[in-house]
Structures are given as structure tokens and as C-alpha cells.
Design a protein around this motif. Structure first.
Motif, PDB file in Angstrom:
ATOM      1  N   VAL A   1     -10.509  -4.348  -2.502  1.00 53.93           N
ATOM      2  CA  VAL A   1      -9.526  -5.258  -3.087  1.00 53.93           C
ATOM      3  C   VAL A   1      -8.321  -5.341  -2.165  1.00 53.93           C
ATOM      4  O   VAL A   1      -7.829  -4.319  -1.683  1.00 53.93           O
ATOM      5  CB  VAL A   1      -9.068  -4.758  -4.478  1.00 53.93           C
ATOM      6  N   ILE A   2      -7.865  -6.557  -1.923  1.00 58.33           N
ATOM      7  CA  ILE A   2      -6.646  -6.752  -1.150  1.00 58.33           C
ATOM      8  C   ILE A   2      -5.593  -7.261  -2.122  1.00 58.33           C
ATOM      9  O   ILE A   2      -5.724  -8.358  -2.658  1.00 58.33           O
ATOM     10  CB  ILE A   2      -6.845  -7.767  -0.005  1.00 58.33           C
ATOM     11  N   THR A   3      -4.574  -6.461  -2.352  1.00 55.04           N
ATOM     12  CA  THR A   3      -3.534  -6.866  -3.289  1.00 55.04           C
ATOM     13  C   THR A   3      -2.539  -7.793  -2.603  1.00 55.04           C
ATOM     14  O   THR A   3      -2.465  -7.868  -1.376  1.00 55.04           O
ATOM     15  CB  THR A   3      -2.781  -5.649  -3.852  1.00 55.04           C
ATOM     16  N   GLU A   4      -1.768  -8.442  -3.430  1.00 55.99           N
ATOM     17  CA  GLU A   4      -0.711  -9.331  -2.955  1.00 55.99           C
ATOM     18  C   GLU A   4       0.266  -8.574  -2.049  1.00 55.99           C
ATOM     19  O   GLU A   4       0.670  -9.073  -0.999  1.00 55.99           O
ATOM     20  CB  GLU A   4      -0.016  -9.866  -4.209  1.00 55.99           C
ATOM     21  N   GLU A   5       0.608  -7.356  -2.433  1.00 57.62           N
ATOM     22  CA  GLU A   5       1.550  -6.552  -1.654  1.00 57.62           C
ATOM     23  C   GLU A   5       0.969  -6.167  -0.298  1.00 57.62           C
ATOM     24  O   GLU A   5       1.670  -6.180   0.711  1.00 57.62           O
ATOM     25  CB  GLU A   5       1.946  -5.281  -2.422  1.00 57.62           C
ATOM     26  N   GLU A   6      -0.307  -5.812  -0.284  1.00 56.92           N
ATOM     27  CA  GLU A   6      -0.954  -5.449   0.979  1.00 56.92           C
ATOM     28  C   GLU A   6      -1.019  -6.651   1.918  1.00 56.92           C
ATOM     29  O   GLU A   6      -0.730  -6.525   3.114  1.00 56.92           O
ATOM     30  CB  GLU A   6      -2.365  -4.922   0.712  1.00 56.92           C
ATOM     31  N   ALA A   7      -1.386  -7.803   1.382  1.00 51.64           N
ATOM     32  CA  ALA A   7      -1.438  -9.018   2.205  1.00 51.64           C
ATOM     33  C   ALA A   7      -0.060  -9.367   2.740  1.00 51.64           C
ATOM     34  O   ALA A   7       0.092  -9.703   3.922  1.00 51.64           O
ATOM     35  CB  ALA A   7      -2.011 -10.185   1.404  1.00 51.64           C
ATOM     36  N   ARG A   8       0.944  -9.262   1.894  1.00 50.10           N
ATOM     37  CA  ARG A   8       2.317  -9.556   2.315  1.00 50.10           C
ATOM     38  C   ARG A   8       2.751  -8.619   3.438  1.00 50.10           C
ATOM     39  O   ARG A   8       3.315  -9.058   4.445  1.00 50.10           O
ATOM     40  CB  ARG A   8       3.284  -9.432   1.138  1.00 50.10           C
ATOM     41  N   GLY A   9       2.471  -7.326   3.287  1.00 51.01           N
ATOM     42  CA  GLY A   9       2.834  -6.354   4.314  1.00 51.01           C
ATOM     43  C   GLY A   9       2.158  -6.651   5.641  1.00 51.01           C
ATOM     44  O   GLY A   9       2.774  -6.541   6.705  1.00 51.01           O
ATOM     45  N   MET A  10       0.884  -7.055   5.572  1.00 53.01           N
ATOM     46  CA  MET A  10       0.154  -7.378   6.789  1.00 53.01           C
ATOM     47  C   MET A  10       0.775  -8.598   7.482  1.00 53.01           C
ATOM     48  O   MET A  10       1.012  -8.581   8.686  1.00 53.01           O
ATOM     49  CB  MET A  10      -1.326  -7.631   6.470  1.00 53.01           C
ATOM     50  N   PHE A  11       1.070  -9.639   6.698  1.00 50.85           N
ATOM     51  CA  PHE A  11       1.655 -10.840   7.289  1.00 50.85           C
ATOM     52  C   PHE A  11       3.044 -10.562   7.857  1.00 50.85           C
ATOM     53  O   PHE A  11       3.395 -11.083   8.924  1.00 50.85           O
ATOM     54  CB  PHE A  11       1.726 -11.983   6.262  1.00 50.85           C
ATOM     55  N   VAL A  12       3.827  -9.757   7.186  1.00 52.78           N
ATOM     56  CA  VAL A  12       5.159  -9.411   7.695  1.00 52.78           C
ATOM     57  C   VAL A  12       5.025  -8.738   9.059  1.00 52.78           C
ATOM     58  O   VAL A  12       5.738  -9.086  10.009  1.00 52.78           O
ATOM     59  CB  VAL A  12       5.923  -8.508   6.698  1.00 52.78           C
ATOM     60  N   GLN A  13       4.103  -7.801   9.167  1.00 50.60           N
ATOM     61  CA  GLN A  13       3.858  -7.133  10.464  1.00 50.60           C
ATOM     62  C   GLN A  13       3.482  -8.153  11.532  1.00 50.60           C
ATOM     63  O   GLN A  13       4.002  -8.122  12.643  1.00 50.60           O
ATOM     64  CB  GLN A  13       2.725  -6.099  10.332  1.00 50.60           C
ATOM     65  N   PHE A  14       2.568  -9.061  11.203  1.00 50.62           N
ATOM     66  CA  PHE A  14       2.090 -10.027  12.189  1.00 50.62           C
ATOM     67  C   PHE A  14       3.191 -10.985  12.634  1.00 50.62           C
ATOM     68  O   PHE A  14       3.312 -11.287  13.817  1.00 50.62           O
ATOM     69  CB  PHE A  14       0.914 -10.835  11.636  1.00 50.62           C
ATOM     70  N   TYR A  15       3.986 -11.478  11.681  1.00 55.91           N
ATOM     71  CA  TYR A  15       5.030 -12.435  12.045  1.00 55.91           C
ATOM     72  C   TYR A  15       6.118 -11.810  12.907  1.00 55.91           C
ATOM     73  O   TYR A  15       6.858 -12.521  13.579  1.00 55.91           O
ATOM     74  CB  TYR A  15       5.632 -13.094  10.799  1.00 55.91           C
ATOM     75  N   ARG A  16       6.195 -10.512  12.946  1.00 53.14           N
ATOM     76  CA  ARG A  16       7.174  -9.822  13.798  1.00 53.14           C
ATOM     77  C   ARG A  16       6.654  -9.620  15.213  1.00 53.14           C
ATOM     78  O   ARG A  16       7.407  -9.242  16.101  1.00 53.14           O
ATOM     79  CB  ARG A  16       7.502  -8.453  13.212  1.00 53.14           C
ATOM     80  N   MET A  17       5.374  -9.849  15.425  1.00 55.71           N
ATOM     81  CA  MET A  17       4.746  -9.535  16.709  1.00 55.71           C
ATOM     82  C   MET A  17       4.674 -10.745  17.632  1.00 55.71           C
ATOM     83  O   MET A  17       4.408 -11.866  17.188  1.00 55.71           O
ATOM     84  CB  MET A  17       3.331  -9.000  16.463  1.00 55.71           C
ATOM     85  N   LYS A  18       4.848 -10.490  18.893  1.00 56.85           N
ATOM     86  CA  LYS A  18       4.745 -11.530  19.917  1.00 56.85           C
ATOM     87  C   LYS A  18       3.347 -12.165  19.917  1.00 56.85           C
ATOM     88  O   LYS A  18       3.202 -13.372  20.118  1.00 56.85           O
ATOM     89  CB  LYS A  18       5.061 -10.923  21.281  1.00 56.85           C
ATOM     90  N   THR A  19       2.324 -11.354  19.673  1.00 50.52           N
ATOM     91  CA  THR A  19       0.934 -11.832  19.671  1.00 50.52           C
ATOM     92  C   THR A  19       0.740 -13.003  18.719  1.00 50.52           C
ATOM     93  O   THR A  19      -0.035 -13.912  19.002  1.00 50.52           O
ATOM     94  CB  THR A  19      -0.018 -10.679  19.262  1.00 50.52           C
ATOM     95  N   PHE A  20       1.442 -12.998  17.588  1.00 49.27           N
ATOM     96  CA  PHE A  20       1.266 -14.022  16.564  1.00 49.27           C
ATOM     97  C   PHE A  20       2.433 -15.002  16.507  1.00 49.27           C
ATOM     98  O   PHE A  20       2.533 -15.785  15.560  1.00 49.27           O
ATOM     99  CB  PHE A  20       1.075 -13.366  15.189  1.00 49.27           C
ATOM    100  N   SER A  21       3.280 -15.004  17.508  1.00 46.55           N
ATOM    101  CA  SER A  21       4.479 -15.851  17.480  1.00 46.55           C
ATOM    102  C   SER A  21       4.161 -17.345  17.416  1.00 46.55           C
ATOM    103  O   SER A  21       4.940 -18.106  16.859  1.00 46.55           O
ATOM    104  CB  SER A  21       5.376 -15.557  18.677  1.00 46.55           C
TER     105      SER A  21
END
Length: 146
Positions: free
Chosen positions: A58-78
Motif C-alpha cells: 500500500v502506498i499512502t498519501e503521505e508516503e507519495a507526498r514525501g517521495m514527490f517532495v524529495q524528487f522536486y528538490r533534486m536536480k535530476t527531476f528539475s
């Protein structure tokens, strides 16, 4: 919509778009296992994080949000916008549904450049530790990723 920047659906909302709860059903794995999928380096990186948070099925809303927050901070996903990020997550979730978690781990390991492996593992471990504890399933999958 980007959960790191906007509103998320109500708790319990069932979705495969990365913003709600994703329930992986028993029969989801029985369709076309023969498909050979390639992952970009960004997809491979995201796959490592997804595996860490999806270990319990199960992927919860909080887990998905945390993952996206990490990605949006990274140059790789800019260069990724919300639609591209959601599309990428849908692709990865579909691989899990059709081929299983181990298949996604294998694809990620094949596709992830050597210089990104340590960072991917660190981000995945951070996400897995977000609730203060690493479940046995998470430990096993993180070990496979490493």
C-alpha cells in the motif's frame, strides 16, 4: 496536481495516480509478464524509492507526498512537471502490478547509473524511515536494491 505543492484527495481515496492510496490486488500480477520494459535513469531512481514505500503493498498519501517532495528538490527531476511525474509513477506502479516488486527492483538496478545508486538508496532509506521504523518487507527490498 503535485502533492508537495497542492491539495491531496481525501484519506482512503483509491487511485493509481500517485496521490492517493494504491492497493495492489492479488490478480493484478497475472497479465502479460513477458513485456520487457526499459527504464530511464529518472524512472530507475524513482523505482528505488517507490519500492521502499510500497513494500507493504500500500502506498499512502503521505508516503507519495514525501517521495514527490524529495524528487522536486533534486536536480535530476528539475525538468519534470506534475503530469510527467504522475505518468512516471503510473508506469512504475503498473510494472509492480503486472510483474511484481522484484521485477521493478531488477529493472531499476539494470537502468540506474553507478553514480546515482548511492543517492537512490539513501533517499529510499530515508523514505522508508519516515514513520520511524523499517518493516521487515522494507528491509528485504532495500537489501535487494543495494
Amino acid at each position: 496536481m503535485n502533492p508537495a505543492r497542492g491539495r491531496c484527495p481525501e484519506p482512503g481515496y483509491r487511485s493509481t495516480d500517485g496521490y492517493g492510496v494504491i492497493n495492489m490486488g492479488l490478480f493484478d500480477k497475472f497479465s502479460s509478464k513477458d513485456e520487457k520494459v526499459k527504464l530511464s535513469k529518472e524512472e530507475a531512481f524513482a523505482a528505488v524509492s517507490l519500492v521502499a514505500i510500497a513494500a507493504d503493498g500500500v502506498i499512502t498519501e503521505e508516503e507519495a507526498r514525501g517521495m514527490f517532495v524529495q524528487f522536486y528538490r533534486m536536480k535530476t527531476f528539475s525538468g519534470f512537471n506534475d503530469n510527467q511525474m504522475s505518468s512516471m509513477l503510473n508506469k512504475l506502479v503498473n510494472i509492480i502490478k503486472k510483474q511484481g516488486m522484484d521485477a521493478l527492483v531488477g529493472l531499476a538496478k539494470e537502468s540506474l547509473p553507478e553514480n546515482m545508486k548511492a543517492t537512490a538508496f539513501a533517499v529510499a532509506t530515508d523514505l522508508a524511515l519516515a514513520d520511524g521504523d523499517i518493516a521487515e518487507e522494507e528491509k528485504k527490498l532495500l537489501t535487494k536494491v543495494q
